[in-house]
Write a protein that holds these residues in place. Sequence first.
Motif, short mmCIF file in Angstrom:
data_model
loop_
_atom_site.label_atom_id
_atom_site.label_comp_id
_atom_site.label_asym_id
_atom_site.label_seq_id
_atom_site.Cartn_x
_atom_site.Cartn_y
_atom_site.Cartn_z
N LYS A 72 4.67 3.01 -14.32
CA LYS A 72 5.11 1.73 -14.83
C LYS A 72 5.16 1.66 -16.36
O LYS A 72 6.04 1.04 -16.94
N GLN A 73 4.21 2.34 -17.01
CA GLN A 73 4.12 2.19 -18.46
C GLN A 73 5.13 3.04 -19.23
O GLN A 73 5.31 2.88 -20.43
N THR A 74 5.83 3.96 -18.55
CA THR A 74 6.81 4.81 -19.24
C THR A 74 7.99 3.98 -19.73
O THR A 74 8.48 3.10 -19.02
N ASN A 75 8.43 4.25 -20.94
CA ASN A 75 9.61 3.57 -21.48
C ASN A 75 10.86 4.34 -21.05
O ASN A 75 11.34 5.22 -21.74
N LEU A 76 11.34 3.99 -19.86
CA LEU A 76 12.49 4.71 -19.30
C LEU A 76 13.76 4.51 -20.13
O LEU A 76 14.57 5.40 -20.27
N GLN A 77 13.87 3.30 -20.70
CA GLN A 77 15.08 3.02 -21.50
C GLN A 77 15.18 3.97 -22.70
O GLN A 77 16.25 4.51 -22.97
N ALA A 78 14.05 4.14 -23.39
CA ALA A 78 14.06 5.01 -24.57
C ALA A 78 14.43 6.44 -24.16
O ALA A 78 15.21 7.11 -24.82
N TYR A 79 13.86 6.87 -23.03
CA TYR A 79 14.14 8.20 -22.52
C TYR A 79 15.63 8.37 -22.23
O TYR A 79 16.26 9.33 -22.65
N ILE A 80 16.20 7.39 -21.51
CA ILE A 80 17.61 7.49 -21.10
C ILE A 80 18.53 7.43 -22.32
O ILE A 80 19.52 8.17 -22.42
N ARG A 81 18.19 6.56 -23.28
CA ARG A 81 19.00 6.44 -24.49
C ARG A 81 19.08 7.80 -25.20
O ARG A 81 20.15 8.27 -25.57
N HIS A 82 17.92 8.43 -25.35
CA HIS A 82 17.84 9.73 -25.99
C HIS A 82 18.65 10.76 -25.19
O HIS A 82 19.45 11.52 -25.74
N TRP A 83 18.44 10.76 -23.89
CA TRP A 83 19.07 11.72 -22.99
C TRP A 83 20.60 11.62 -23.06
O TRP A 83 21.29 12.62 -23.26
N LEU A 84 21.12 10.40 -22.93
CA LEU A 84 22.57 10.24 -22.92
C LEU A 84 23.18 10.59 -24.27
O LEU A 84 24.36 10.94 -24.36
N GLY A 85 22.36 10.53 -25.32
CA GLY A 85 22.83 10.91 -26.65
C GLY A 85 23.03 12.42 -26.80
O GLY A 85 23.65 12.88 -27.75
N LEU A 86 22.50 13.19 -25.84
CA LEU A 86 22.56 14.65 -25.95
C LEU A 86 23.88 15.22 -25.43
O LEU A 86 24.15 16.40 -25.58
N LEU A 87 24.67 14.38 -24.78
CA LEU A 87 25.87 14.89 -24.13
C LEU A 87 27.07 14.05 -24.51
O LEU A 87 27.00 12.83 -24.49
N LYS A 88 28.16 14.73 -24.86
CA LYS A 88 29.39 13.99 -25.13
C LYS A 88 30.17 13.96 -23.83
O LYS A 88 30.52 14.99 -23.26
N GLU B 247 0.83 -1.21 0.00
CA GLU B 247 0.00 0.00 0.00
C GLU B 247 0.87 1.26 0.00
O GLU B 247 0.64 2.18 -0.78
N ASP B 248 1.90 1.26 0.87
CA ASP B 248 2.82 2.40 0.93
C ASP B 248 3.48 2.63 -0.42
O ASP B 248 3.60 3.76 -0.89
N ARG B 249 3.93 1.55 -1.05
CA ARG B 249 4.63 1.70 -2.32
C ARG B 249 3.68 2.18 -3.41
O ARG B 249 4.03 3.01 -4.23
N ARG B 250 2.47 1.64 -3.39
CA ARG B 250 1.50 2.02 -4.41
C ARG B 250 1.17 3.51 -4.29
O ARG B 250 1.17 4.24 -5.28
N ALA B 251 0.96 3.95 -3.04
CA ALA B 251 0.61 5.34 -2.81
C ALA B 251 1.74 6.27 -3.27
O ALA B 251 1.49 7.34 -3.81
N GLY B 252 2.99 5.85 -3.09
CA GLY B 252 4.11 6.71 -3.45
C GLY B 252 4.56 6.53 -4.90
O GLY B 252 5.47 7.23 -5.34
N GLY B 253 3.97 5.58 -5.59
CA GLY B 253 4.38 5.32 -6.96
C GLY B 253 5.75 4.66 -7.05
O GLY B 253 6.45 4.78 -8.06
N TRP B 254 6.16 3.96 -6.01
CA TRP B 254 7.45 3.28 -6.00
C TRP B 254 7.31 1.87 -6.56
O TRP B 254 6.22 1.32 -6.59
N PRO B 255 8.43 1.25 -6.96
CA PRO B 255 8.37 -0.13 -7.43
C PRO B 255 7.76 -1.02 -6.35
O PRO B 255 7.98 -0.76 -5.17
N PRO B 256 6.98 -2.04 -6.72
CA PRO B 256 6.73 -2.52 -8.09
C PRO B 256 5.59 -1.80 -8.80
O PRO B 256 5.15 -2.25 -9.85
#
Length: 724
Positions: free
Chosen positions: A691-707, A621-630
């Motif tokens: 949960k449904q956010t594609n974090l990998q796609a976000y991070i891939r894009h993000w890390l591509g912005l910086l050398k 319940e605590d995790r659900r309320a806070g939006g934490w995993p799982p």
Amino acid sequence: MINFLPGDRVAVLLPVPLPGPLDYLVGDTPLTPGDFVRVPLGKHFSTGVVWGPVADPQADFICRPVKESLPVAPLSDELRRFIDWVASYCLVPQGAVLKMAMSVPKALEPEKPPPPRLIAADPLPEGYKVTPTRARVMEAAWVPQSAADLARTAGVGAETVKAMAAAGALAEVEGGEIDAGPQPDPHHPGPTLSPGQRAAADTLRARIGAGFAVTLLEGVTGSGKTEVYFEAIAQALAAGRQSLVLLPEIALSAQLLARFEKRFGVLPTVWHSDLGDAERRRAWRAISRGHAKVVVGARSALFLPFPDLGLVVVDEEHDGSYKQDEGVCYHARDMAVVRGHLGGLPVVLASATPSLETAANVEAGRYGKLILPSRHGGASLPEVALVDLRRDPPPRQQWISPPLQQAVATCLEAGEQALLFLNRRGYAPLTLCRTCGFRLQCPHCTAWLVEHKAGGRLQCHHCGHYARRPEECPNCQAEESFTACGPGVERVAEEAAMLFPEARIAIMASDLLPGPKAAAELVARMARREIDLLIGTQIVAKGHHFPLLTLVGVIDADLGLAGGDLRAAERTYQLLSQVSGRAGRAEHPGRVLLQTYQTEAKVLQALAKGDAEGFARAEAEDRRAGGWPPYGRLAALIVSGADSPMVEKVAQQLARVAPRDPSIELLGPAPAPLALLRGQHRRRLLLKSPKQTNLQAYIRHWLGLLKLPYNIRVQVDIDPYSFL
Ligand SMILES: [Zn+2]
Ligand SMILES: [Zn+2]
């Protein structure tokens, strides 16, 4: 099957962290995906795997040719897809994952042919004198076998066999196929199952060969989960398929192996980091040939080249050590489910205290669940009580409270065994100067040095740095001023020896046990009642059966709760209920005393009441309320380097260029709790999303912005567990 013909171009993946496979020209022999090949790389040659067609067939750069293909079984399509999946999920290069599957490069080299086998010559050379010793050898040599085996069967020296062969009394036969050796027998008579176990076993048996399905097998310690999943293995064996059993701490699985042998007649193939080179090579080859039918291994066994895997079992699925948080950061339980999905095979997750992740998957209907309710053999669960250290404190500089001391005395007087549990190695976790308060810290990490009396030194538990205790304080130069603060197992053992001078005491901690053999020996001594009082860290919690252990005292039940880690309460519940499960078996009821300063903490209350379900519900319940995993997702980025200002600068830049996404919350950068680790400064950025956010796609894009500057590393940890 795709074939690549001479002159075609082909993509070859190498076990190095390049962005992807490299293109090569097929030589004289056609190739198929999965083939192991030697290819030129720079000025040298490297071994890789044919991954598929090249990405861009139109590109007109010149490729170098493949040198040769190796005579080993190709990497299965399933394992190649698994490697691609893990790489993409964990945001690491495919080659870094392939490296785990090719962890035994020597296993790919040509094998020595098996030694020639000998058989009794018929007729014997003329005038050959058959002494009684020689007669024994002749008798044994009616089946062809190697000289070494023959000497062993006949009980004679190797010299005797050699001399007989030289004299022509033993004849060589052609060395045949490589022998698969004795195989586990699914029909070997095993232990009798209780009706509850049988029902669960039947359900699991029916899953073999029936496609992908994940089943949680839940049961308290001693309920016989192992015997139940053994039946699923028996079914896979009968179907001629391989099984993989993952264990959190393979080095301590002596009892599991013994039970396996009892059920199947032979030992399984084991896979862990303590294997010698030759054993490792033999195991890898036997697995890739399909000769090793059952493999019991640590998390890395997931990447072994099984050609025909039919079942994966993850025992103690809740265990935190399934998470690897260096190099390729992956969670072996979650990846086992992925491997099962890609291979279309059943996965069994076994636990007495399932993780919230698994419980949430059961609740959502994604996983099935089987419960083994009662203790096999009819023993009752131990009685758990809290000792309030505010009311019953131990004497100064001691850690065993009067109620616990009394309980141990009573237990020992009754001729039973007791366990004192403290999840902290060494003598004292902190050494400080009495005069000025200076603390001895690791020069490479944000961590105190831990005193180890056994080795006579102070040690860092993160990087292994060690030092002698200095004669004088480096800060105030006071002499002989250092004092030990707080307890480790060694110090509790010292106190116990003083309180119970008659008791035979032993310490069980990983740094005091040089290897699996030493651990097994200690467990055996405990089982033979050569030890009255065992003092141990978490390694005692792992599935050992001590029939006469009736008392468990937890020295510091609050230890795991400090630090504000997301899973602190969950882990504390799992660890302490696992330790508590050591108390009491069969006709000896057990008792558990938890020493704590926070009797009101939810997790300790739940332990005292034995209310696992209530605890899991409240925690969920605590995790659900806070939006934490799982119920939500997390990812961590650790920016590290030797140059502290540069690390800080890059971490700030990363935060600044982070693309806006209303569903993603960016926390940090903050110094990682271990802001200095092995000489590397570390800043952490944490991402939190639904949960449904594609974090990998976000991070891939993000890390591509910086050398990134060459001396700065950014490590991605999807679903981080350790918040180091
Ligand atoms: Zn000082
Ligand atoms: Zn260190």
